[in-house]
Structure formats: C-alpha cells, structure tokens
Scaffold this motif. Structure first.
Motif, PDB file in Angstrom:
ATOM      1  N   UNK B 110       0.831  -1.206   0.000  1.00  0.00           N
ATOM      2  CA  UNK B 110       0.000   0.000   0.000  1.00  0.00           C
ATOM      3  C   UNK B 110       0.862   1.253   0.000  1.00  0.00           C
ATOM      4  N   UNK B 112       0.344   3.828   1.820  1.00  0.00           N
ATOM      5  CA  UNK B 112       0.579   4.253   3.214  1.00  0.00           C
ATOM      6  C   UNK B 112       1.005   3.075   4.085  1.00  0.00           C
ATOM      7  N   UNK B 114       0.280   0.572   5.617  1.00  0.00           N
ATOM      8  CA  UNK B 114      -0.682  -0.240   6.373  1.00  0.00           C
ATOM      9  C   UNK B 114      -0.019  -1.323   7.225  1.00  0.00           C
ATOM     10  N   UNK B 115       1.031  -0.920   7.932  1.00  0.00           N
ATOM     11  CA  UNK B 115       1.609  -1.855   8.900  1.00  0.00           C
ATOM     12  C   UNK B 115       0.825  -1.719  10.200  1.00  0.00           C
TER      13      UNK B 115
END
Ligand SMILES: Nc1ncnc2c1ncn2[C@@H]1O[C@H](COP(=O)(O)OP(=O)(O)OP(=O)(O)O)[C@@H](O)[C@H]1O
Ligand SMILES: [Mg+2]
Lengths: 406, 245
Positions: B110, B112, B114-115
C-alpha cells in the motif's frame, strides 16, 4: 489455538492503556459489588446472631395462677404442668414445629477442688436446636439415647467451661452434680445473646430432662419452649397451646395468667422487615453499580472496536478469516474479564482481611463470596463482550478496503 | 541492493499457463454509492495480465487506479463484470476462500504501508504466515530471511513508528512476499518516499520481477513506469492506452 493466545497476548501488551482501562473497569465493579454484599451478609449474620441468641423464633411458656373461675373451681389456683401435659400439647397443638419442657434449679457442682453453684436445666434434645445452642467442635447436645436411658450427660455453657476447666479440654470429663457424677458431652459454641429469661446460656448446664427428674424427684416443669412452624402466626399457636393445656388442667382457655407466654417471634417481625429493606437497598445499589460499570466497560469496548476496525481491515487484507478475528476478540475479552475479576476479588478479600476487629461487633465480619465476584466479573465481561462483539463482527464482514478506510 | 531470495515455487497458477492470463477482467464496473451521490469509478474494464508480466498502471488522480487495484487484489468487490484470478471466478468464492486468495495468491503493497503500528517489523511480516497456518518456528525464520533480503536484518524488532518511510515500505514488501505469492500488487509504493529510497524500492521490484513474479504497480513515477514491460493508462474509469515495451 496457541497462535490465537500468542496473538492476544501481543495485542494486549501492545495496547497497554486500552487493556488497563478495561481491566480497571472490571476490577472496580467487582470490588464495589463484592464489598457491598460482603458487608451486607456480614451485617445480616451478626444481627441474626444477636437477635437469635435466645432462640430462633420461639415462644416461652410459664404456668401461673388462674385468674378466673372455671367449672366450679375458684381463681388463684396454681397450675402445674407435667411431662404428660407437654406430650398432650405436642399432639394437640396446630402449627407447632417442636416443644420441649424445661426444669431448672440452682445446684452445686464439684470438679476437682472447685465447687460452684450453677443453674442447671433439664431439657430434651430439640431444646438445643430451638434455643440456638450449637455445640463447639468435638461436642454434641443432649440426644435421644441420653433421654431414653436417663444418662448422666451434660452440655455446658462456654463461660462455665472456662470457669471449671480453664483452657483444658472439657469433653469426656466427669463433674459431680449434687453428688452424682455427670459426663460432659458438649460445650456451647460462643454466641451473642442480647436477651434471656433465666440467665445467660454461657454459664448454664443442660442435662436430659429424664435424668433431671430421676435425680431430683421433680414432677412439674418450670417452663417450656415451643417453636411454631415457620410462617405460622404465633398468636394462633399460643391460643392452641393454651387450649390443649387447659383441657387437662381444667382452666379457662381464655385465662391469660394461668399460662403466660413470651413471644420472641415479635422481635423477628421487625428484624425480617428490616432485613428485607436492607437487602432491597443493597440490591438497588448493586444494580446501579453494575449499570455504571457496564456503561464504562462497554464504552471502552466501543472505542476499542473503532480503533480496531482499521486493524481488522489490514488483517483481512493479509488473509485473516472472519472466524480467526472474532476468536481473538472473544478470547481477549475473556482474559481481560478473568484478570479483572481475579484482581477485584483479591482486593476485596484484602480489604476484608484488614477490617478492624472492633467494628466486627457492630457490623459483623464481612465475607467476600467468590460466587458474587465471579458473577459480577462475568456480568461486566458479558456487557463488554456484547458491546464489542457486534461492532467487531460488523467490521469483519466488510470488504477489507472499506474497513481500512474507516 | 539485491534480493537474496531464490525463487523455488510460488502460490500461483501452474507454470504451464504460458501466455494464458493469470488476471482476467471482463467489463468490470465499480460504483461507489455514498448515499447521496453515486460515483462510477470504473466504467467497464477489460484487462488480461499474463504470468510474469510487469504492468505499470498510470493515470491522473481520481481516474480509478486504486479502485482497480483493490479489485485485482480481492480487497473489494466489483459492482458488475467478471473477474478471473488464476483460473477461478472470484465472484463465486466465499468470504473464507477470498481470505485464502489474499493470503496466498497476492501480495499487496500500500501507498501508506498499512503496517500494524504496535508490533515489531518481524511480527508484521509474520502476520500473513500466521493466517496461513505456518508453524511459529518457520514464521520467525522466514520473517528474518525476508527482512534481511530487503536490507532490514538489523531492524527486525523495531516498531514501524521507529522506522523511516523507506524502511516501512520495505517491511511492507517483505510482508507481501511472506506467503510466496505469484502476484505482487503495489499501489504507489514510492509515492510517500524520497527519490533515493524510492530508487531502492524500484530496484527491489526489478529483482522480484526477474525472479518470475507477476507485478502490477500503480505509479506516478515516470522512471518506475519505464522499467515495466507494459503500461496501462486509465482515464476516468476507462483504459485509454495499453502498450507493451
Ligand atoms: N470509498 C469511496 N467512496 C466513494 N467514492 C470513492 C471511494 N473511493 C474512491 N472513490 C472515488 O472513485 C474515484 C476513483 O478513485 P481512486 O481512488 O480509484 O482514484 P486513483 O486513480 O487511485 O487516484 P489517486 O491517484 O489520487 O490515488 C474517485 O472519483 C474517488 O473520489
Ligand atoms: Mg490511488
């Protein structure tokens, strides 16, 4: 399954504040309710102990002088009741649970070098039960065999035991009563008694009434003790008792002085009413506490789910199945509830353990019930679960992108 | 930087599908219904991507690139049309089967990242393997290997917040590779990075492609797009250009 627990552990550790707040909510609720009920039951027990020291809802009866002429017999006649009159009343009286005669006199007791004048009562086995005379560990009250064989057995009050034997064991010891050896079979377990009719039980000695009569030649009872069936109006029982006795002794069943009563059930009426209102009060406070605690926990859960929706979305994007997400959520709630309940229970117990000795006399010993703690924690846990479960399930039903964007 | 992973097998279609497409879209439409307005983000997409292709998707903002990518990765469901992934009709699948596809067949990267913010880099990389049911020992080892491969061998226990943007994106790439997917999908992977770390990431993608994976990447980055074997351009929910280079 191990993986689920590992995941839960990690998530709980990583969300310290959130976990702490939820646990705290459950701890708070559990402590509040546990203590409330602990003090409630402690107080209840103490009051019963004090009020029922004389006996549990009993009627005490004394024969006296007739106050009205009856069937050609003048007034002022002394009424004497024998064991046969008591047996007759036992059969004829309606609503009677138990009745026992009581013969009493002050006698000389010798043990070793000690000599004392003691009030001794001849009674039957039901007497102990009616008058709340509970034997201390290792002893017993007068029993049927004692009665049948005119055994010389004795049950003594705890103060009398101290006076005679000090700290030594009393059970099995022999004492001389008016010169005859009697064996001690039981010692009264200490009780609070706030009223009496012939001295406190802790300084008395009880022996079988059959033995008493054989020993003294006494034919007539001094008084008797009757207990109505629970829920029966004591007035009806007293009238019925008087009627039964008047048949054999030929006095007017209306004659209140020929046979007079002390009705201790009267004071229980107030007591029962008081306990009912007290328990209602506790119940209402408890419910309010639960509701407030429940709102707190469910609020936290709601926040949790909100901030979790994104997390759930990411996990789903990585291939988590709905079931695995919900399982984790459920287990997490259970662990949080369990920990919260356990801590709450421990805190409550600690508070009760440090409860000042002096206060016990007035409000009783507070006792925390594990069941109450369990139920409270579970109730709060269920509230949290319900508050969290449905939003979490909603989130896990979304498409991953939708959940991630929320 | 090189990717020290030798590719043994991937969770994709059998190798025999030479030329046949691993991704096949037919008249795909996506309408967002926000209650008041309906936005038709995709207006009929026909797209076939073959095994081992490196496709760059380009187009202006709001043209529907991310929407298309989410559909390819089974993160979202189309309003209309047919989508076949590795020979399976996606619309016929249950939620659990879709979860398994996301887990095994595709790796998603992703813009951003998305961790998950509260757990370590290693635990983030382990996450798909956890859902895939790999034993814990294997997960640990593999997460370490993958993080070393993206150059983060010394950062495995760091939380995402303790990492730079480029490092976070490399964690995300390691995570996407965890289950050996045949397809890698990346939505503007360099969009939030400076040009130097963006260049590292691009090199990483090149290596992955050379190992035989299918790559679909959305990018505004001209340099990244030119490395692709094929460029698909989208305008206003339609494909307006599709050329191999
Ligand atoms: N969840 C949503 N609800 C409503 N409309 C949406 C939603 N997501 C995207 N859209 C709309 O769909 C269209 C396509 O959006 P999309 O995110 O696919 O664009 P994009 O090509 O990725 O743009 P960018 O380059 O800026 O990322 C846009 O008009 C956008 O406003
Ligand atoms: Mg986009």
């Amino acid at each position: 399954m191990k993986d689920v627990f590992r995941q839960v552990g990690r998530d709980m550790r990583s969300q310290k504040l959130r976990t702490f707040l939820t646990v705290f909510g459950i701890v708070w609720g559990t402590v509040a309710i546990s203590l409330l009920l602990a003090f409630g039951t402690g107080m209840h027990k103490q009051m019963i102990k004090n009020t029922a020291g004389l006996g549990d809802r009993i009627i005490i009866g004394w024969p006296g002088l007739t106050s009205m002429p009856y069937e050609g017999l003048g007034k002022g006649r002394r009424i004497r009741l024998s064991e046969e009159d008591i047996d007759h009343a036992r059969l004829e009286t309606k609503g009677l649970r138990a009745i026992s005669s009581e013969y009493s006199n002050n006698m000389r007791i010798v043990y070793g070098t000690k000599t004392m004048a003691v009030d001794i009562s001849g009674v039957s086995p039901v007497f102990g039960e009616m008058r709340n005379m509970i034997p201390d560990w290792g002893g017993r009250f007068i029993n049927d065999l004692d009665m049948e064989h005119n055994r010389r057995t004795a049950f003594i009050g705890n103060q009398l035991k101290k006076d005679l034997f000090g700290e030594d064991d009393a059970i099995g010891k022999l004492v001389l009563v008016n010169g005859s050896p009697f064996q001690i079979v039981g010692v009264l377990k200490e009780k609070s008694q706030d009223s009496s009719y012939s001295g406190r039980d802790h300084s008395k000695m009880m022996i079988p009434s059959t033995t008493y009569r054989a020993l003294t030649g006494e034919k007539y009872v001094d008084n008797f003790i009757a207990q109505p069936v629970r829920g029966t109006d004591s007035k009806i029982v007293m009238d019925s008792l008087r009627a039964a006795m008047s048949e054999r002794q030929r006095f007017s069943p209306e004659d209140k002085e020929a046979l007079s009563f002390w009705d201790t059930t009267e004071q229980f009426k107030f007591f029962d009413l008081f306990m009912l209102s007290f328990n209602t009060f506790l119940g209402i406070i408890g419910c309010l506490t639960l509701i407030v605690g429940g709102i707190g926990v469910s609020n936290i859960m709601n926040v949790v789910v909100e901030e979790r929706t994104r997390e759930i979305g990411i996990k789903m994007a990585l291939g988590a199945r709905q079931k695995s997400i919900m399982t984790q959520f459920l287990i997490e709630t259970m662990i949080v509830t369990g920990i919260g309940g356990a801590i709450g229970f421990a805190i409550s117990i600690t508070i009760c353990a440090f409860f000042p000795e002096q206060a016990v006399e007035f409000v009783g010993m507070p006792r925390v019930s594990p069941l109450v703690a369990l139920l409270t924690a579970s109730a709060l846990g269920i509230v949290g679960l319900v508050a969290g479960y449905f939003p979490a399930r909603e989130a896990s039903r979304l498409d991953p992108v939708v959940a991630m964007k929320l | 930087m090189s990717l020290g992973l030798t590719k043994t097998k991937t969770n994709g279609v059998p190798a025999a599908s030479n030329g046949s497409s691993i991704i096949h879209m037919d008249a795909i439409r996506k309408v967002y219904d926000t209650g008041k307005v309906k936005v038709e983000a995709l207006k009929g997409i026909d797209l076939a991507i073959g095994n081992g292709e490196f496709v760059a998707i380009v187009g202006p903002s709001g043209s529907g690139k991310s929407t298309l990518m989410n559909l390819i990765g089974c993160l979202d469901t189309p309003t209309d049309g047919r989508y076949e992934l590795a020979g399976e009709h996606v619309s016929d699948l249950t939620r659990d089967q879709l979860a398994d596809i996301r887990n095994r067949r595709v790796g998603f990267i992703f813009q951003n990242f998305n961790l998950l913010p509260h757990i370590s880099a290693s635990e983030n990389v382990e996450m798909p393997m956890l859902f895939g049911g790999l034993p814990v020992r294997e997960r640990r080892e593999r997460a370490r290997t993958l993080l070393e491969a993206v150059g983060l061998g010394d950062r495995t226990e760091h939380k995402p917040t303790e990492l730079s943007g480029g490092q976070m994106q490399r964690v995300a790439i390691a995570r996407a590779l965890a289950m050996e997917p045949a397809i890698l999908l990346a939505d503007e992977p360099t969009g939030n990075l400076d040009s130097s770390s963006g260049g590292d990431i691009m090199t990483l993608f090149n290596d992955l492609w050379n190992q035989g994976r299918t790559l679909v990447i959305i990018t505004h980055d001209q340099a990244l797009a030119t490395r692709a074997s094929r460029i698909v351009e989208i305008h206003d929910g339609r494909i307006t250009r599709d050329e191999r280079q």
